[in-house]
Scaffold this motif. Structure first.
Motif, PDB file in Angstrom:
ATOM      1  N   ASP A 289       0.734  -1.234   0.000  1.00  0.00           N
ATOM      2  CA  ASP A 289       0.122   0.084  -0.033  1.00  0.00           C
ATOM      3  C   ASP A 289       0.866   1.091  -0.008  1.00  0.00           C
ATOM      4  OD1 ASP A 289      -2.798   1.573   0.707  1.00  0.00           O
ATOM      5  OD2 ASP A 289      -1.495   2.123   2.091  1.00  0.00           O
ATOM      6  N   THR A 290       2.036   1.352   0.843  1.00  0.00           N
ATOM      7  CA  THR A 290       2.744   2.451   0.751  1.00  0.00           C
ATOM      8  C   THR A 290       3.548   2.584  -0.435  1.00  0.00           C
ATOM      9  OG1 THR A 290       2.981   2.158   3.198  1.00  0.00           O
ATOM     10  CG2 THR A 290       4.873   3.390   2.168  1.00  0.00           C
ATOM     11  N   TYR A 291       3.957   1.441  -0.909  1.00  0.00           N
ATOM     12  CA  TYR A 291       4.706   1.398  -2.377  1.00  0.00           C
ATOM     13  C   TYR A 291       3.679   2.242  -3.412  1.00  0.00           C
ATOM     14  CZ  TYR A 291       7.448  -0.616  -6.123  1.00  0.00           C
ATOM     15  OH  TYR A 291       8.210  -0.594  -7.339  1.00  0.00           O
ATOM     16  N   LEU A 292       2.467   1.611  -3.430  1.00  0.00           N
ATOM     17  CA  LEU A 292       1.460   2.314  -4.436  1.00  0.00           C
ATOM     18  C   LEU A 292       1.289   3.902  -4.040  1.00  0.00           C
ATOM     19  CD1 LEU A 292      -1.447  -0.206  -4.996  1.00  0.00           C
ATOM     20  CD2 LEU A 292       0.076   1.106  -6.839  1.00  0.00           C
ATOM     21  N   TRP A 293       1.327   4.010  -2.766  1.00  0.00           N
ATOM     22  CA  TRP A 293       1.244   5.504  -2.563  1.00  0.00           C
ATOM     23  C   TRP A 293       2.136   6.514  -2.869  1.00  0.00           C
ATOM     24  CZ3 TRP A 293       2.467   7.959   2.810  1.00  0.00           C
ATOM     25  CH2 TRP A 293       1.425   9.269   2.940  1.00  0.00           C
ATOM     26  N   PHE A 294       3.465   5.888  -2.988  1.00  0.00           N
ATOM     27  CA  PHE A 294       4.462   6.634  -3.364  1.00  0.00           C
ATOM     28  C   PHE A 294       4.418   6.440  -4.998  1.00  0.00           C
ATOM     29  CE2 PHE A 294       7.383   5.571   0.389  1.00  0.00           C
ATOM     30  CZ  PHE A 294       6.793   6.538   1.152  1.00  0.00           C
ATOM     31  N   PHE A 295       4.402   5.462  -5.581  1.00  0.00           N
ATOM     32  CA  PHE A 295       4.633   5.370  -7.089  1.00  0.00           C
ATOM     33  C   PHE A 295       3.498   5.115  -8.018  1.00  0.00           C
ATOM     34  CE2 PHE A 295       8.299   3.441  -4.425  1.00  0.00           C
ATOM     35  CZ  PHE A 295       9.072   4.238  -4.725  1.00  0.00           C
ATOM     36  N   GLY A 296       2.269   4.647  -7.416  1.00  0.00           N
ATOM     37  CA  GLY A 296       1.328   4.506  -8.325  1.00  0.00           C
ATOM     38  C   GLY A 296       1.041   3.242  -9.013  1.00  0.00           C
ATOM     39  N   MET A 297       0.030   3.027  -9.719  1.00  0.00           N
ATOM     40  CA  MET A 297      -0.258   1.616 -10.456  1.00  0.00           C
ATOM     41  C   MET A 297       0.897   1.542 -11.622  1.00  0.00           C
ATOM     42  SD  MET A 297      -1.761  -1.080 -10.101  1.00  0.00           S
ATOM     43  CE  MET A 297      -3.352  -0.835  -8.962  1.00  0.00           C
ATOM     44  N   PRO A 298       1.473   0.251 -11.620  1.00  0.00           N
ATOM     45  CA  PRO A 298       2.352  -0.086 -12.846  1.00  0.00           C
ATOM     46  C   PRO A 298       1.596  -0.616 -13.827  1.00  0.00           C
ATOM     47  CG  PRO A 298       2.147  -1.902 -11.317  1.00  0.00           C
ATOM     48  CD  PRO A 298       1.402  -0.760 -10.675  1.00  0.00           C
ATOM     49  N   ALA A 299       2.311  -0.356 -15.033  1.00  0.00           N
ATOM     50  CA  ALA A 299       1.384  -0.655 -16.282  1.00  0.00           C
ATOM     51  C   ALA A 299       1.654  -2.152 -16.379  1.00  0.00           C
ATOM     52  CB  ALA A 299       2.091   0.040 -17.439  1.00  0.00           C
ATOM     53  N   GLU A 300       2.552  -2.848 -16.172  1.00  0.00           N
ATOM     54  CA  GLU A 300       2.705  -4.322 -16.371  1.00  0.00           C
ATOM     55  C   GLU A 300       3.170  -4.864 -15.136  1.00  0.00           C
ATOM     56  OE1 GLU A 300       5.408  -4.964 -19.546  1.00  0.00           O
ATOM     57  OE2 GLU A 300       4.801  -3.121 -20.776  1.00  0.00           O
ATOM     58  N   VAL A 301       2.634  -6.242 -14.893  1.00  0.00           N
ATOM     59  CA  VAL A 301       3.161  -6.765 -13.603  1.00  0.00           C
ATOM     60  C   VAL A 301       3.398  -8.548 -14.284  1.00  0.00           C
ATOM     61  CG1 VAL A 301       2.297  -7.783 -11.580  1.00  0.00           C
ATOM     62  CG2 VAL A 301       1.532  -5.551 -12.346  1.00  0.00           C
TER      63      VAL A 301
ATOM     64  N   LYS B 221       6.650  -3.043 -14.304  1.00  0.00           N
ATOM     65  CA  LYS B 221       6.940  -1.886 -15.261  1.00  0.00           C
ATOM     66  C   LYS B 221       6.060  -0.680 -15.209  1.00  0.00           C
ATOM     67  CE  LYS B 221       9.723  -0.444 -18.701  1.00  0.00           C
ATOM     68  NZ  LYS B 221       9.812  -1.014 -20.002  1.00  0.00           N
ATOM     69  N   TYR B 222       6.596   0.642 -15.163  1.00  0.00           N
ATOM     70  CA  TYR B 222       5.773   1.572 -15.261  1.00  0.00           C
ATOM     71  C   TYR B 222       5.875   2.428 -16.731  1.00  0.00           C
ATOM     72  CZ  TYR B 222       5.142   1.419 -10.118  1.00  0.00           C
ATOM     73  OH  TYR B 222       4.599   0.944  -9.037  1.00  0.00           O
ATOM     74  N   GLU B 223       4.838   3.066 -16.776  1.00  0.00           N
ATOM     75  CA  GLU B 223       4.825   3.831 -18.033  1.00  0.00           C
ATOM     76  C   GLU B 223       6.021   4.922 -18.214  1.00  0.00           C
ATOM     77  OE1 GLU B 223       0.863   5.756 -18.492  1.00  0.00           O
ATOM     78  OE2 GLU B 223      -0.222   3.731 -18.866  1.00  0.00           O
ATOM     79  N   ASN B 224       6.586   5.352 -17.226  1.00  0.00           N
ATOM     80  CA  ASN B 224       7.532   6.301 -17.119  1.00  0.00           C
ATOM     81  C   ASN B 224       8.861   5.497 -17.489  1.00  0.00           C
ATOM     82  OD1 ASN B 224       7.946   5.560 -14.642  1.00  0.00           O
ATOM     83  ND2 ASN B 224       7.730   7.412 -13.654  1.00  0.00           N
ATOM     84  N   GLY B 225       8.961   4.305 -17.448  1.00  0.00           N
ATOM     85  CA  GLY B 225      10.098   3.511 -17.581  1.00  0.00           C
ATOM     86  C   GLY B 225      10.668   2.931 -16.147  1.00  0.00           C
ATOM     87  N   MET B 226      10.449   3.310 -14.906  1.00  0.00           N
ATOM     88  CA  MET B 226      10.604   2.935 -13.796  1.00  0.00           C
ATOM     89  C   MET B 226      10.157   1.393 -13.695  1.00  0.00           C
ATOM     90  SD  MET B 226       9.738   3.941 -10.023  1.00  0.00           S
ATOM     91  CE  MET B 226       8.600   2.410  -9.394  1.00  0.00           C
ATOM     92  N   ILE B 227      11.407   0.831 -13.304  1.00  0.00           N
ATOM     93  CA  ILE B 227      11.263  -0.915 -12.871  1.00  0.00           C
ATOM     94  C   ILE B 227      11.225  -1.045 -11.277  1.00  0.00           C
ATOM     95  CG2 ILE B 227      12.435  -3.176 -13.300  1.00  0.00           C
ATOM     96  CD1 ILE B 227      13.685  -1.978 -15.581  1.00  0.00           C
TER      97      ILE B 227
END
Length: 324
Positions: free
Chosen positions: A179-191, A213-219
């Motif tokens: 939950d904290t991770y999502l609060w910080f970084f939001g929902m990833p595009a791919e899992v 994998k996030y839309e902005n490229g973050m892994i």
């Protein structure tokens, strides 16, 4: 505020202790299908269902198994009572939607006890993320390598089951950190994920890993386990163009960010880690959640952890389990 506890296991004692520190709040009754009262309040009035409670009350606190949260929330909403539920919101999309719809229709507040959002360092980091103070973030690695012995799973028939818990450490033990991770970084595009059962004779996983994998490229990566004896502190490592920082159990433990002084709080650690125990003995963060919940009701504003936000946490965990 006057509360009714629904469910009388260990977490009920945590809420009794936390509410005992709030001068204008009290627990007036509990609901238990078995008739068992909380061990720290053996004289608390108790009923088998919420409809049987005749003492006036304002809100319920739901501490039943994960897969039953929606039943109590919907019933409370129909009675016009506000709802604070233990994590997760629930374990299925349809039941979460039923909770949200019932509370919205009744005009009552629905909040979730993801209390790690109230830790001082997490609040500071959230503000820095919102300010984009770190520049581009390209990696965020969360490790929740906990341990639960077999006695823990034997303590309730629902423990370690898909129907009761809704999953293993991703849904049950590590969901606070997710939950904290999502609060910080939001929902990833791919899992992408892998998980299995290695140590315990249970039907859900006791260890797994997810690649995000996030839309902005973050892994990102998330590891969740109840098989990592003897249990390690939850660890988050974040790498960005300005450097690196690390948290252990929601406290900044390493800071190497260019141009920003270490903002670690000097406040005592609260709600410690859950590396090898399900017991919560420090109630400071639950007190924070309760104060926020009562203020949200009073001021008619969303709580810190509203249902829509908490639904996203379960949504990510369901995607980790491959339930699209």
């Amino acid at each position: 505020m006057k509360y009714v506890l629904i469910g009388t296991g260990n977490i009920a004692n945590t809420y009794l202790a936390a509410i005992g520190k709030l001068p204008n709040s009290q627990v007036v009754a509990c609901v238990s299908r078995s008739g068992r009262r909380p061990s720290t309040a053996p004289d608390l009035p108790c009923a088998a269902s919420l409809a049987e409670i005749t003492i006036p009350f304002d809100a319920v606190i739901i501490g039943t198994p994960n897969g039953l949260h929606h039943l109590s929330a919907v019933e409370a909403a129909r009675l016009g009572k506000h709802v604070l539920t233990e994590k997760p919101l629930d374990i299925h999309r349809a039941t979460m939607d039923a909770m949200i719809d019932a509370c919205r229709h009744a005009g009552v507040t629905l909040a979730v006890a993801y209390q790690r959002r109230t830790n001082p360092d997490n609040i500071t980091l959230k503000r820095l993320f919102e300010q984009q103070a770190f520049g581009r973030i390209f990696a965020a690695d969360l490790s929740c390598k906990f341990w639960r012995d077999q006695a823990y799973f034997d303590s309730g028939a629902y423990r370690g089951s898909w129907e009761g818990d809704g999953g293993g450490p991703f849904m049950q033990q590590a969901c606070h950190n997710i939950d904290t991770y999502l609060w910080f970084f939001g929902m990833p595009a791919e899992v992408t994920s892998h998980f299995a059962t290695f140590i315990h004779p249970i039907e859900v996983e006791d260890h797994g890993a997810a690649l995000l994998k996030y839309e902005n490229g973050m892994i990102g990566t998330i590891i969740a386990s109840t098989a990592a004896r003897p249990g390690l502190p939850a660890r988050l490592e974040v790498h960005c163009e300005k450097g690196t920082f690390v948290t252990l159990d929601d406290r900044i433990s390493y800071w190497a960010i260019d141009g920003i002084d270490n903002p670690a709080s000097a406040a005592p650690a609260a709600n410690g880690n859950n590396a090898n125990s399900a017991a919560v003995t420090d109630t400071a963060r639950h007190e924070d959640i309760l104060r926020d919940f009562e203020a949200a009701v009073r001021d008619k504003r969303p709580p810190l952890v509203d249902a829509e936000s908490a639904r996203q946490t379960t949504e990510l965990i369901l995607r980790i389990y491959g339930r699209q």
